[in-house]
Enzyme design. Structure first.
Site, mmCIF file in Angstrom:
data_model
loop_
_atom_site.group_PDB
_atom_site.id
_atom_site.type_symbol
_atom_site.label_atom_id
_atom_site.label_comp_id
_atom_site.label_asym_id
_atom_site.label_seq_id
_atom_site.Cartn_x
_atom_site.Cartn_y
_atom_site.Cartn_z
ATOM 1 N N ASP A 127 -6.680 -7.176 -6.964
ATOM 2 C CA ASP A 127 -7.827 -7.176 -5.928
ATOM 3 C C ASP A 127 -9.142 -6.976 -7.031
ATOM 4 O O ASP A 127 -10.017 -6.267 -6.831
ATOM 5 C CB ASP A 127 -7.811 -5.802 -5.390
ATOM 6 C CG ASP A 127 -6.719 -5.925 -4.122
ATOM 7 O OD1 ASP A 127 -6.079 -6.804 -3.785
ATOM 8 O OD2 ASP A 127 -6.110 -4.589 -3.857
ATOM 9 N N GLN B 286 -7.229 2.557 -9.786
ATOM 10 C CA GLN B 286 -8.520 1.584 -9.756
ATOM 11 C C GLN B 286 -9.501 2.071 -10.963
ATOM 12 O O GLN B 286 -9.687 3.374 -11.118
ATOM 13 C CB GLN B 286 -9.213 2.055 -8.444
ATOM 14 C CG GLN B 286 -8.434 1.670 -7.228
ATOM 15 C CD GLN B 286 -7.813 2.816 -6.544
ATOM 16 O OE1 GLN B 286 -7.187 3.663 -7.234
ATOM 17 N NE2 GLN B 286 -7.791 2.808 -5.204
ATOM 18 N N ASP C 208 -9.139 -3.783 -9.655
ATOM 19 C CA ASP C 208 -10.596 -3.468 -9.291
ATOM 20 C C ASP C 208 -11.491 -3.823 -10.400
ATOM 21 O O ASP C 208 -12.589 -3.117 -10.768
ATOM 22 C CB ASP C 208 -10.799 -2.274 -8.882
ATOM 23 C CG ASP C 208 -9.879 -1.938 -7.252
ATOM 24 O OD1 ASP C 208 -9.327 -2.993 -6.893
ATOM 25 O OD2 ASP C 208 -9.918 -0.984 -6.607
ATOM 26 N N TRP D 75 -9.417 -6.879 2.523
ATOM 27 C CA TRP D 75 -9.620 -5.292 2.433
ATOM 28 C C TRP D 75 -10.026 -5.145 3.803
ATOM 29 O O TRP D 75 -9.626 -3.921 4.277
ATOM 30 C CB TRP D 75 -10.574 -5.248 1.468
ATOM 31 C CG TRP D 75 -10.730 -3.715 1.098
ATOM 32 C CD1 TRP D 75 -9.967 -2.572 1.667
ATOM 33 C CD2 TRP D 75 -12.229 -3.210 0.221
ATOM 34 N NE1 TRP D 75 -10.480 -1.646 0.919
ATOM 35 C CE2 TRP D 75 -11.561 -1.844 0.332
ATOM 36 C CE3 TRP D 75 -12.960 -3.769 -0.266
ATOM 37 C CZ2 TRP D 75 -12.624 -0.698 -0.011
ATOM 38 C CZ3 TRP D 75 -13.913 -2.862 -0.647
ATOM 39 C CH2 TRP D 75 -13.626 -1.461 -0.737
ATOM 40 N N ARG E 35 -6.687 -11.456 -0.519
ATOM 41 C CA ARG E 35 -5.965 -10.619 0.822
ATOM 42 C C ARG E 35 -7.419 -9.956 1.316
ATOM 43 O O ARG E 35 -8.304 -9.465 0.516
ATOM 44 C CB ARG E 35 -4.917 -9.977 0.271
ATOM 45 C CG ARG E 35 -5.386 -8.923 -0.609
ATOM 46 C CD ARG E 35 -4.133 -8.009 -0.836
ATOM 47 N NE ARG E 35 -4.216 -6.870 -1.569
ATOM 48 C CZ ARG E 35 -3.426 -5.648 -1.896
ATOM 49 N NH1 ARG E 35 -2.304 -5.537 -1.011
ATOM 50 N NH2 ARG E 35 -3.737 -4.677 -2.668
#
Length: 330
Positions: free
Chosen positions: A182, A138, A161, A248, A246
């Protein structure tokens, strides 16, 4: 030979405006700082009062600034401007803030961000925020941690991220957001993305959003409005590689509407968090009037086709006009 120019092109030229000198009262950041100026963005931020209630601003001249910037909570509204000859787009940005921290280096997501924005009533114009860490951990370009924040003509570059839209009401308009995993995510923010170019990187599988709404009472809601999704320049991305999102957390709430989806988007549209941990029992994933090859296909059973678009007031509240720069909205 007679040349013909579309009317919209002439209007665009006429309306384009630059910001090439500091607005009155702004602190100035420059790679070649003279007396009274600052060589880093952080030093200018540190020079501002956190207790004054008068509006504050910083102007950044052209250049690449290798630093992490932390904006602590303050009483005053703060605006940061990047030098540009065209404020209406991110394409002519000349100011880049970059670094490469990831969770390999620090304890949490927020601490990895190139810009850690913890102040309410904050605006950022025409600056590129880059985290160069790449694949494997991340690594944020932005950690947006307060209410009434607006990002205008900003580029956000990362891999996993990229943008943490985490707390309060937030607006992203005429921006570029680049990532793979993400890369638009957060827990409690209500965020409106308007005329945003979402660009995906080469990957075996990817997810654009990962909203972390964890209960019915959590206000978090992401709406991507009148935007577009496609492969990033120089990246070869196979058709169907990416999912719109999706969950979290299992009350995740995201809508894509009136947005052009290229064939990088999978026909299923949305994905479970994991095969043994789907987290889809309370999700709200919707689409309205999207176009392009990525808008085709049989969507996941837990997603909805909406009968009408989500209004900006639903996401940002009825008083959004008091803090949003409406000239950037579609």
């Amino acid at each position: 030979m007679r040349l013909y120019f579309p009317l919209f092109s002439l209007l665009s030229v006429a309306l384009a405006a630059g910001r090439t000198s500091p607005p009155s009262g702004c602190l100035v950041v420059s790679k070649t700082a003279s007396s009274g100026q600052y060589k880093t963005v952080q030093s200018a931020v540190n020079a501002l009062s956190t207790t004054s209630t008068s509006p504050q601003c910083i102007f950044i001249y052209q250049g690449t600034y290798n630093e992490q910037v932390y904006i602590p909570s303050r009483k005053a509204a703060l605006t940061i401007y990047g030098y540009t000859t065209d404020t209406s787009t991110y394409t002519g940005n000349t100011v880049t803030i970059t670094q490469k921290l990831s969770q390999d280096d620090v304890a949490n997501n927020d601490l990895t961000a190139t810009l850690r924005a913890h102040s309410a009533n904050f605006k950022l114009y025409n600056v590129n925020l880059v985290n160069t860490r790449g694949q494997g951990s991340q690594a944020l370009a932005l950690s947006a941690q307060a209410d009434k924040q607006g990002y205008y003509g900003v580029q956000f570059h990362g891999y996993q991220d990229t943008v943490l839209a985490n707390t309060g009401a937030q607006l992203y308009a005429k921006c570029l957001i680049v990532g793979a995993t993400d890369f638009i995510f957060g827990q409690t923010a209500t965020a409106w993305f308007d005329r945003v170019d979402i660009r995906v990187l080469a990957a075996s599988i990817g997810y654009i959003t990962a909203n972390g709404r964890d209960s019915e009472s959590n206000p978090s809601f992401y709406v991507i409005n009148n935007s577009n999704v496609a492969a990033a320049s120089g990246n070869s991305v196979k058709a169907g590689t990416y999912y719109l999102g999706r969950p979290w957390r299992n009350y995740s709430r995201v809508v894509f509407q009136r947005t052009s989806l290229s064939n990088v988007v999978n026909g299923e549209g949305w994905k479970v968090w994991g095969s043994s941990d789907p987290r889809t029992d309370h999700v709200y994933y919707g689409e309205y009037a999207n176009t392009g090859d990525g808008a085709k296909g049989t969507r996941a059973a837990f997603a909805k086709k909406l009968a009408s678009p989500v209004a900006i007031e639903t996401v940002l509240g009825s008083g959004y006009q008091s803090w949003v720069d409406r000239s950037y909205l579609s």
